[in-house]
Motif scaffolding. Sequence first.
Motif, mmCIF file in Angstrom:
data_model
loop_
_atom_site.group_PDB
_atom_site.id
_atom_site.type_symbol
_atom_site.label_atom_id
_atom_site.label_comp_id
_atom_site.label_asym_id
_atom_site.label_seq_id
_atom_site.Cartn_x
_atom_site.Cartn_y
_atom_site.Cartn_z
ATOM 1 N N PHE A 139 0.873 -1.163 -0.028
ATOM 2 C CA PHE A 139 0.003 -0.115 -0.091
ATOM 3 C C PHE A 139 0.882 1.062 0.191
ATOM 4 O O PHE A 139 0.543 2.181 -0.584
ATOM 5 C CB PHE A 139 -0.894 -0.080 1.156
ATOM 6 C CG PHE A 139 -1.861 -0.928 1.312
ATOM 7 C CD1 PHE A 139 -2.892 -0.967 0.060
ATOM 8 C CD2 PHE A 139 -2.331 -1.817 2.147
ATOM 9 C CE1 PHE A 139 -3.825 -1.832 -0.361
ATOM 10 C CE2 PHE A 139 -3.388 -2.622 2.029
ATOM 11 C CZ PHE A 139 -4.261 -2.772 0.910
ATOM 12 N N ASN A 140 1.935 1.468 0.614
ATOM 13 C CA ASN A 140 2.720 2.491 0.602
ATOM 14 C C ASN A 140 3.765 2.767 -0.263
ATOM 15 O O ASN A 140 4.260 3.648 -0.560
ATOM 16 C CB ASN A 140 3.376 2.553 2.252
ATOM 17 C CG ASN A 140 2.181 2.510 3.424
ATOM 18 O OD1 ASN A 140 1.248 3.019 2.947
ATOM 19 N ND2 ASN A 140 2.520 2.036 4.521
ATOM 20 N N PRO A 189 4.202 0.654 -3.395
ATOM 21 C CA PRO A 189 3.885 -0.232 -4.599
ATOM 22 C C PRO A 189 5.173 -0.274 -5.619
ATOM 23 O O PRO A 189 5.359 0.818 -5.793
ATOM 24 C CB PRO A 189 2.780 0.028 -5.182
ATOM 25 C CG PRO A 189 2.405 1.343 -4.856
ATOM 26 C CD PRO A 189 3.329 1.669 -3.514
ATOM 27 N N LYS A 190 5.407 -1.492 -5.961
ATOM 28 C CA LYS A 190 6.594 -1.392 -7.158
ATOM 29 C C LYS A 190 5.988 -1.409 -8.508
ATOM 30 O O LYS A 190 6.838 -0.949 -9.428
ATOM 31 C CB LYS A 190 7.539 -2.925 -6.814
ATOM 32 C CG LYS A 190 8.203 -2.963 -5.580
ATOM 33 C CD LYS A 190 9.062 -4.111 -5.566
ATOM 34 C CE LYS A 190 9.301 -4.449 -4.120
ATOM 35 N NZ LYS A 190 8.035 -4.828 -3.281
ATOM 36 N N ASP A 191 5.026 -1.905 -8.797
ATOM 37 C CA ASP A 191 4.571 -2.053 -9.905
ATOM 38 C C ASP A 191 3.588 -0.688 -10.330
ATOM 39 O O ASP A 191 2.672 -0.483 -9.291
ATOM 40 C CB ASP A 191 3.624 -3.319 -10.078
ATOM 41 C CG ASP A 191 3.371 -3.330 -11.627
ATOM 42 O OD1 ASP A 191 3.959 -4.464 -12.117
ATOM 43 O OD2 ASP A 191 2.682 -2.611 -12.314
ATOM 44 N N PRO A 192 3.776 0.129 -11.425
ATOM 45 C CA PRO A 192 3.092 1.176 -11.631
ATOM 46 C C PRO A 192 1.615 0.866 -11.616
ATOM 47 O O PRO A 192 0.559 1.725 -11.145
ATOM 48 C CB PRO A 192 3.340 1.740 -12.895
ATOM 49 C CG PRO A 192 4.250 0.713 -13.664
ATOM 50 C CD PRO A 192 4.547 -0.341 -12.457
ATOM 51 N N LYS A 193 1.052 -0.448 -11.974
ATOM 52 C CA LYS A 193 -0.353 -0.506 -12.033
ATOM 53 C C LYS A 193 -0.797 -0.678 -10.663
ATOM 54 O O LYS A 193 -2.053 -0.469 -10.477
ATOM 55 C CB LYS A 193 -0.509 -1.964 -12.866
ATOM 56 C CG LYS A 193 -0.712 -1.915 -14.409
ATOM 57 C CD LYS A 193 -1.008 -3.096 -15.061
ATOM 58 C CE LYS A 193 0.071 -3.696 -15.862
ATOM 59 N NZ LYS A 193 0.356 -4.925 -16.046
ATOM 60 N N THR A 194 -0.149 -1.238 -9.873
ATOM 61 C CA THR A 194 -0.412 -1.422 -8.366
ATOM 62 C C THR A 194 -0.773 0.033 -7.994
ATOM 63 O O THR A 194 -1.884 0.415 -7.328
ATOM 64 C CB THR A 194 0.245 -2.013 -7.488
ATOM 65 O OG1 THR A 194 1.022 -3.280 -8.341
ATOM 66 C CG2 THR A 194 -0.300 -2.469 -6.203
ATOM 67 N N LYS A 195 0.117 1.007 -8.258
ATOM 68 C CA LYS A 195 0.188 2.237 -7.613
ATOM 69 C C LYS A 195 -1.260 2.856 -8.220
ATOM 70 O O LYS A 195 -1.909 3.656 -7.541
ATOM 71 C CB LYS A 195 1.179 3.260 -8.038
ATOM 72 C CG LYS A 195 1.368 4.641 -7.649
ATOM 73 C CD LYS A 195 2.714 5.030 -7.702
ATOM 74 C CE LYS A 195 2.772 6.553 -7.410
ATOM 75 N NZ LYS A 195 1.792 6.989 -6.475
ATOM 76 N N ALA A 196 -1.433 2.554 -9.671
ATOM 77 C CA ALA A 196 -2.653 3.429 -10.196
ATOM 78 C C ALA A 196 -3.907 2.916 -9.525
ATOM 79 O O ALA A 196 -4.754 3.671 -9.224
ATOM 80 C CB ALA A 196 -2.688 3.194 -11.847
ATOM 81 N N TYR A 197 -3.942 1.604 -9.304
ATOM 82 C CA TYR A 197 -5.287 1.042 -8.639
ATOM 83 C C TYR A 197 -5.091 1.590 -7.283
ATOM 84 O O TYR A 197 -6.554 1.917 -6.780
ATOM 85 C CB TYR A 197 -5.166 -0.665 -8.401
ATOM 86 C CG TYR A 197 -6.331 -1.184 -8.001
ATOM 87 C CD1 TYR A 197 -7.437 -1.271 -8.885
ATOM 88 C CD2 TYR A 197 -6.334 -1.941 -6.612
ATOM 89 C CE1 TYR A 197 -8.618 -2.008 -8.188
ATOM 90 C CE2 TYR A 197 -7.508 -2.243 -6.146
ATOM 91 C CZ TYR A 197 -8.541 -2.499 -6.927
ATOM 92 O OH TYR A 197 -9.692 -2.931 -6.511
ATOM 93 N N ASP A 215 -4.340 4.203 -6.178
ATOM 94 C CA ASP A 215 -4.626 5.802 -6.107
ATOM 95 C C ASP A 215 -5.971 5.868 -6.723
ATOM 96 O O ASP A 215 -6.541 7.114 -6.904
ATOM 97 C CB ASP A 215 -3.732 6.531 -7.025
ATOM 98 C CG ASP A 215 -2.370 6.385 -6.345
ATOM 99 O OD1 ASP A 215 -2.197 6.244 -5.162
ATOM 100 O OD2 ASP A 215 -1.254 6.766 -6.950
ATOM 101 N N GLY A 216 -6.676 4.715 -7.138
ATOM 102 C CA GLY A 216 -8.006 4.881 -7.649
ATOM 103 C C GLY A 216 -8.074 5.473 -9.196
ATOM 104 O O GLY A 216 -9.084 5.832 -9.734
ATOM 105 N N ASP A 217 -7.011 5.055 -9.845
ATOM 106 C CA ASP A 217 -7.080 5.486 -11.107
ATOM 107 C C ASP A 217 -7.685 4.538 -12.030
ATOM 108 O O ASP A 217 -8.226 4.756 -13.187
ATOM 109 C CB ASP A 217 -5.583 5.684 -11.729
ATOM 110 C CG ASP A 217 -5.121 7.293 -11.183
ATOM 111 O OD1 ASP A 217 -5.871 7.977 -10.614
ATOM 112 O OD2 ASP A 217 -3.857 7.440 -11.050
#
Lengths: 257, 297, 282
Positions: free
Chosen positions: A240-241, A243-251, A253-255
Amino acid sequence: MIKKSDIHIHIETKNLNVYYDNNYVLKNVNIEIPTKQLTAIIGPSGCGKTTLLKSFNRLLDLRDNIKTSGEILVDGENIFDSRVDVPDMRKKMGLLSQKPYPLPMSIYNNVAYGLRIHGKKNAKELDSAVKHYLQEAGLWNEVKDRLHDPASRLSVGQQQRLCLARAIAVEPEVVLCDEPTSALDPIAAQQIEKLLLKLKKEYTVVLVTHTLRQAKRLADHVVFLYFGKVVEQGPADEVFNNPKDPKTKAYIDGDIS
Amino acid sequence: MNKRKLRDFIGTKLMFTVTIFASLLFFAIFLILLYKSIFILETQSIAELLFSSLWNPEKGEFGLYPIIIGTILVTGISLIIAIPISLLSAVYIAEYAPGKIRRVIRPFLDVLAGVPSVVYGLCAFLFLVPLVKDVIAPWFGIESTGLCILTASVTLAIMVFPIIISLCVESFSAIPIELKEASLSVGATKWETVKKVIFRASAPSIISAVLLGFGRAFGETIAVNMVVGGIPRIPSSLLHPGQTLASLIASAYGEMMSVPLYESALMLVALILFVVVLLFNVLAVVVLRRAKRRWSY
Amino acid sequence: MNRRILEEKIFKILMLASVFIVMGSLVIIIGLVVFNGGSSLTIEMFTQTSGGGYYLGRGGGILNAILGSLFLALPATALACLIGLGIALYLQREFTHPRISAFIRLSLDILWGIPSIVYGIFCLMIMVFIGIGTSLLAGIIALTLLEIPIITRYMDESIKMVSIELKEGAYSLGSTKFETAVKVVRRQALPGIIAGVLLGLGRGIGDAASILFTAGFSDRIPGSLFDSTAALPTMIYHLYASPYPLVRQRAYAAAFILVVIVLSISIVSRALSKRYTKFVIR
Ligand SMILES: Nc1ncnc2c1ncn2[C@@H]1O[C@H](COP(=O)(O)OP(=O)(O)OP(=O)(O)O)[C@@H](O)[C@H]1O
Ligand SMILES: [Mg+2]
């Protein structure tokens, strides 16, 4: 990076692939679920979370159009092995589904059902066991005067807790939860969440959830699934704090949703 | 623990056994009827049996032609009467009738469907037979005992009503209301909506209802036997007696054991009944599959 | 415009006429049965067996036919119910491949459509082959075969409706397939199962063609499985055209009782299925 030796792995999938007809739903899934922790499986709708969860105790066998390959190891034993006693294996894994499905019998018998088939026949023992598990599920006070009413007359939130009582009554080792709060109102949902936090002290809990906040509140370990592939997995705070993968980060962040 | 496994094993095997039994029953009936009809097929060709008009079991003549014609007439006429009346009633019940009437009619239909066929036969004998004999036949200047093709057809039509009506009402009511509204809102009358939308959308159910009705009429034995007259000759009018395949078997009760080949001939008749039912069911599956693809909404 | 409204009117009249015909025939049937049957009903009808035969109307009642019908239809329905439940549960996907079950369903549908006289003649042949011939037992077997497809398909339809999630609930507790089928699925499908059994019973008790040859006819109450026996439908069939009013009255009384039985079955069916939906999970 966590060291593998620190934690016990309870369930592990190796190159798990699942097809519905020609629909490739789970693609080479390799995950590890640690013992006596709460693992959240998150991901957008339709990415295969339910399918993954139900593959753990071979409930997918009930569907006609399914094809599976790969291995699922529970306590190091492949559940697809022909020597595995499927009912026994399933007994070790309780299930709490999206919408509660109590059995078509009385409240009492819903809990007693599993106890009876696994050999507890003595009426006194049954009474006290039923009481115990209904208490564990926080339902006892609400139903103690109408134990022999049909379970269908309970409210949805009560039914869900009844299903939980029913599941833990057979003393599983794992509790599989498929969005157990999505059909419930906020208060009933909170009750279930509290119960899950209590459960993870004794059981390995796998929780499929749609709401990130719920995962953040409850999870120790997170698996992020995206279009049937595992994008990221690891301890909850890391995923959560940081994330290594950009897709995880996007998810997160609600993108994407 | 082991006891559970054992119970699971035995229970499953028992279920398997009865399932096999049911599947075998189908083949057993077919094979045994075939085996028994071979005796007569050895003495006479199938064409001779089906198309010869001479039915004299005592003389060894087993021409089924008049009986087949009788069956076709009785079944056909009963459906010609039953289909329009049932469809119109079903439309009325599902689309026009006020809720109160609908709720009254439904259980009445169930009653009609549940009345045993022998009671239908009895009522036809008490009511239709005198009616045909004393009123209808004199109109046409024909002398009739009232035991005739027409009486049997009307009796069968009444037996078929509840089958077609209840299946059709069910499927008419299942059509989404939006579909009807769409048609009404372009200015169609209610009947036009029924004709163009409802009949079309429920075509598969109508077809299967009619096929079921056919099955009932075609195989009905007792009620027909009581009013058709039971004479294996080609009827010269609908007010004359005839015979149907199913009813023939019932009539031959008692005689068949004494005359050689008679039993075998009756088995052949039973075999024909079986094969026709089989063909119609297979046809129904094929037609329904097609109809569903074509008329699905 | 006018033509369209005219068409609407004409068809509405036709529809009303059709409903009138259908309802009218029902009223006539009930009227005939009640009128003729009611006036023939006496206490003796229920307490005495038939005396004399077709031509010698020596009075007597129809007790033998009433009991005969019960002795035939009740065991047949019980047997068909057990067999049907086994088949219907076995047709579930956990036990049988869907393609095979589709095939079995089709063959059951065909069996359902087979005229009951064919079952009668088939069973008679089997029984004669075994050396038993016309008897109560033969009648029971014929009715059982007749009822199996009806009961099975009815049960099957309601078992098919049981949701997969409910079964998952049972399996995840470690139930075996048999336990799930018999303890959970059977309960959930109970209303449909009851309706099917009662439908089968109604069909069996009213059917004459299948027992005509197999159960035979007799003026006495059957003493064993190997005796011939009368039943209500065969009583009607054999006696309705007798020249003697006393004999005919037995047929009318039998028809009245048969209709009452069939009606009660359908009322009971409604009441029971309402009662047993209590436990059903939606
Ligand atoms: N019985 C089935 N037959 C065919 N395809 C199916 C079946 N069940 C699920 N699928 C497909 O498999 C994919 C994964 O479904 P799954 O239910 O596992 O998703 P999910 O992540 O649980 O979704 P949600 O969050 O909406 O519950 C979806 O694309 C779905 O359409
Ligand atoms: Mg899901």
